[in-house]
Design an enzyme around this catalytic site. Structure first.
Site: not given
Ligand code: IMP
Ligand code: MG
Length: 184
Positions: A47-48, A103-104, A107, A136, A160, A167, A173
């Site tokens: 949803k991000g 993508e939002d 991470d 990040k 975060f 969210d 959100r």
């Molecule tokens: P990754 O797979 O670890 O890169 O994470 C990606 C997903 O984790 C993102 O699409 C977000 O939904 C969530 N996420 C990672 N960091 C944050 C943050 O700081 N705030 C909110 N959601 C996050």
């Molecule tokens: Mg999320």
């Protein structure tokens, strides 16, 4: 207590105005990159990225087709469950198309890697690029070090963040700005 956190207690990191102007710039970069295309497939990751996607497409100069995909990699809160668990693939056939995944935030890099592999190797799209509003890099896991967004809004430290679609446990959100949550 994070459970009782109120929006008034969240420190603003990027204001509504800052987000709007950076999203416009990004849309400019993306439009320039795809300027010769007549059908860019924009896939928002739910949803991000729903607000970012909505704002971005309104500033794109390339004709586009909008799709959404839903993954689940995060449990409630801030900790990754380690695996991409489910994909809602209500997508039309995108074989041979040019896809921009929106993508939002990137991470650990797990989701971005999953999406890139999925579109390139399974769907066999013509091209797959990733636009992420936030990145990040300091959080990237070793195994996903090669993963990067092709278009990035802001690189941030190990915070975060919530708001503008992002969210914490499905909350915040709706905030028009992005703020930082202190997690101890
Ligand atoms: P990754 O797979 O670890 O890169 O994470 C990606 C997903 O984790 C993102 O699409 C977000 O939904 C969530 N996420 C990672 N960091 C944050 C943050 O700081 N705030 C909110 N959601 C996050
Ligand atoms: Mg999320």
């Amino acid at each position: 207590m994070l459970e009782t956190l109120k929006k008034e207690e969240i420190k603003v990191l990027y204001s509504e105005e800052t987000l709007a102007s950076r999203v416009k710039e990004l849309a400019g970069e993306i439009s320039e990159y795809y300027k010769d295309l007549d059908n860019l497939i924009v896939v928002g990751v739910l949803k991000g990225s729903f607000i970012f996607t909505a704002d971005l497409v309104r500033d794109l100069k390339v004709p586009c087709q909008l799709e959404f995909i839903k993954l689940s990699s995060y449990e409630d809160g801030t900790e990754s469950s380690g695996k991409i668990k489910a994909v809602d693939l209500s997508l039309p056939a995108l074989h041979g198309k040019d896809v921009l995944v929106v993508e939002d935030i990137v991470d650990s890099g797990r989701t971005a890697k999953f999406l890139k592999d999925y579109f390139e190797q399974q769907v066999e799209v013509k091209s797959c690029k990733i636009a992420a509003l936030f990145d990040k890099p300091c959080r990237r896991l070793e195994e996903f070090k090669i993963v990067h967004a092709d278009f990035t809004g802001f690189e941030i430290e190990d915070h975060f963040i919530v708001g503008y679609g992002l969210d914490f446990a499905q909350k915040f959100r709706e905030l028009p700005y992005v703020g930082v949550i202190e997690i101890s």
